[in-house]
Design a protein around this motif. Structure first.
Motif, short mmCIF file in Angstrom:
data_model
loop_
_atom_site.label_atom_id
_atom_site.label_comp_id
_atom_site.label_asym_id
_atom_site.label_seq_id
_atom_site.Cartn_x
_atom_site.Cartn_y
_atom_site.Cartn_z
N VAL A 1 34.32 44.53 32.18
CA VAL A 1 34.17 44.52 33.64
C VAL A 1 32.78 43.99 33.93
O VAL A 1 31.81 44.30 33.23
CB VAL A 1 34.36 45.93 34.23
CG1 VAL A 1 34.10 45.94 35.74
CG2 VAL A 1 35.75 46.46 33.92
N ASP B 1 37.68 40.78 32.41
CA ASP B 1 38.97 41.33 32.78
C ASP B 1 39.02 41.73 34.25
O ASP B 1 40.09 41.76 34.85
CB ASP B 1 39.29 42.55 31.91
CG ASP B 1 39.52 42.14 30.46
OD1 ASP B 1 40.62 41.65 30.16
OD2 ASP B 1 38.59 42.29 29.65
N HIS B 2 37.87 42.03 34.82
CA HIS B 2 37.80 42.36 36.24
C HIS B 2 36.36 42.13 36.69
O HIS B 2 35.42 42.45 35.96
CB HIS B 2 38.19 43.82 36.49
CG HIS B 2 38.59 44.10 37.91
ND1 HIS B 2 39.90 44.19 38.31
CD2 HIS B 2 37.85 44.30 39.03
CE1 HIS B 2 39.95 44.44 39.61
NE2 HIS B 2 38.71 44.51 40.07
N THR C 1 40.33 38.40 38.11
CA THR C 1 40.41 39.12 39.38
C THR C 1 39.00 39.43 39.87
O THR C 1 38.18 39.99 39.14
CB THR C 1 41.19 40.42 39.21
OG1 THR C 1 42.52 40.11 38.79
CG2 THR C 1 41.24 41.21 40.51
N GLU D 1 36.98 41.25 43.14
CA GLU D 1 37.07 42.01 44.38
C GLU D 1 35.67 42.33 44.89
O GLU D 1 34.71 42.39 44.12
CB GLU D 1 37.86 43.30 44.19
CG GLU D 1 37.16 44.36 43.35
CD GLU D 1 37.92 45.69 43.37
OE1 GLU D 1 37.47 46.60 44.09
OE2 GLU D 1 38.94 45.81 42.66
N ILE E 1 39.47 51.12 38.30
CA ILE E 1 39.57 49.85 37.56
C ILE E 1 39.58 50.12 36.05
O ILE E 1 40.40 49.56 35.31
CB ILE E 1 38.41 48.93 37.94
CG1 ILE E 1 38.54 48.50 39.41
CG2 ILE E 1 38.37 47.69 37.03
CD1 ILE E 1 37.31 47.80 39.96
#
Length: 391
Positions: free
Chosen positions: A131, A157-158, A183, A185, A385
């Motif tokens: 992350v 991964d995020h 991804t 956000e 997450i």
């Protein structure tokens, strides 16, 4: 653990299983370049009391041995801290050894350089979720960092962006447009309302700073770096002082451009109006003495000092830099002015200093607005997450 990894924690390891034979704790490594007093670094310390120790075991690793201001605070919060060392690429080998020996299940990086190292060291086949929190806009990175970050970015991964402005900056350069985008956000990290509620009264702070009790104070809290815009604040101060002669400017922070800022103040003959307060452990307490917060940034992700001042009921004059204008509506919780425009900055400061009613109304609105930026919400979402990636 290999000697090359300096372990800053000497407590016994946290048990990996819950009492009574419950589920295993998942190990999370928080990875950052340094632990000095910067915005990203402070977020780790602010989040520490709210981490879910019933689900996760957290440890922290950092690269720069000389940036260790927050080590003691993190250790006091129960986090084991490791210094990986910053000489050459050897820190990547130290990171690999730490992750393998520590049995970490996920790495969460908060700076591009250590994130790049983690992505290279642990490719997809390693099955280690990564992350990444992006705290800065991509165009601000040095060329080598920009390209290395972009080339390895798909390994995340995020990704969490600290503002919409930061999120919008995350774009592959043309030669890399075929790379998959992970991804991404937006998550505003916010402040610790419990800690701010306990900030001590301001008795004695003005006296300590040499500021008379009956003069207006404009303050800023930011490390001295080119992107923070101190030069424009100094230039604005000359104009503000002509309109409000007894005004004082209090600058909290430290950094490489502080000597430049002191020189600009001398060149404009403003020494009697400026206080260089240096680094302050009690920065929120000092902010309580401000009548107006100035945020003159040219580049920013999202100013934590701005959110803290809002939580304390202080109106701000801020530039349209990064995500700052996303949390303050112009004319409601503060005044938003163009970047690198000392005249506009001065006009906003003078307007608030001369209008007590406007200053109070905006301060009250700022405090209400800040309630929506709570570090506890950010921690909860981040751990959601983690859970999703570790299923």
């Amino acid at each position: 653990m290999p000697r090359a990894v300096r372990d800053r924690g000497d407590r016994a390891p946290v048990p990996l299983a819950l009492p009574g034979g419950g589920r295993l704790l998942r190990r999370i490594l928080l990875l950052i370049k340094g632990l000095g007093r910067g915005g990203a670094e402070q977020l780790l310390a602010s989040a520490a009391p709210y981490l879910d120790r019933g689900r996760f075991r957290y440890e922290v690793a950092y690269l720069l041995p000389w940036k260790d201001d927050l080590v003691a605070e993190l250790e006091a919060a129960g986090l084991r801290v490791h210094c990986l060392g910053a000489r050459g690429p050897s820190w990547i080998a130290n990171l690999v050894a730490l992750v393998r020996n520590g049995g970490f299940d996920l790495v969460h990086a908060h700076s591009p350089v250590p994130a790049i190292g983690a992505r290279v060291a642990f490719p997809r086949r390693a099955r280690l979720p990564i992350v990444y929190t992006e705290h800065n806009v991509w165009e601000r990175y040095q060329r080598a960092t920009f390209w290395a970050n972009a080339l390895t970015f798909a390994r995340n991964d995020h990704v969490i962006a600290v503002s919409e402005h930061v999120r919008a900056s995350i774009r592959y350069p043309v030669p890399l447009r075929r790379l998959p985008m992970p991804t991404v956000e937006t998550r505003y990290y916010g402040v610790d309302p419990t800690a701010l509620a306990s900030v001590a009264p301001v008795d004695g702070v003005r006296e300590e700073l040499g500021v008379p009790s009956d003069v207006p104070v404009v303050g800023t809290v930011a490390n001295f770096k080119p992107g923070k815009g101190h030069r424009y604040l100094v230039e604005a101060a000359a104009r503000v002082r002509r309109a409000v002669p007894d005004v004082r400017f209090v600058l909290v922070g430290r950094g490489p451009t502080e000597p430049d800022a002191r020189r600009w103040v001398r060149e404009l003959g403003l020494e009697s109006s400026f206080v260089f307060a240096g680094f302050r452990e009690d920065a929120p307490k000092v902010m309580r003495t401000f009548d107006v917060l100035a945020v003159p940034s040219v580049h920013d992700g999202l100013s934590i000092a701005l959110l803290e001042a809002m939580s304390l009921g202080k109106p701000a004059v801020l530039t349209r830099a990064g995500g700052n204008a996303e949390v303050v509506r112009d004319g409601e919780q503060g005044l938003v002015v163009p970047r690198a425009d000392p005249d506009a900055l001065a006009d906003g400061i003078v307007r608030l200093l001369r209008d007590d009613g406007l200053r109070v109304r905006m301060g009250t609105a700022a405090k209400a607005q800040a309630m929506g930026f709570d570090i506890r919400d950010a921690v909860q979402r981040t751990e959601e997450i983690y859970e999703g990636l570790l299923r």
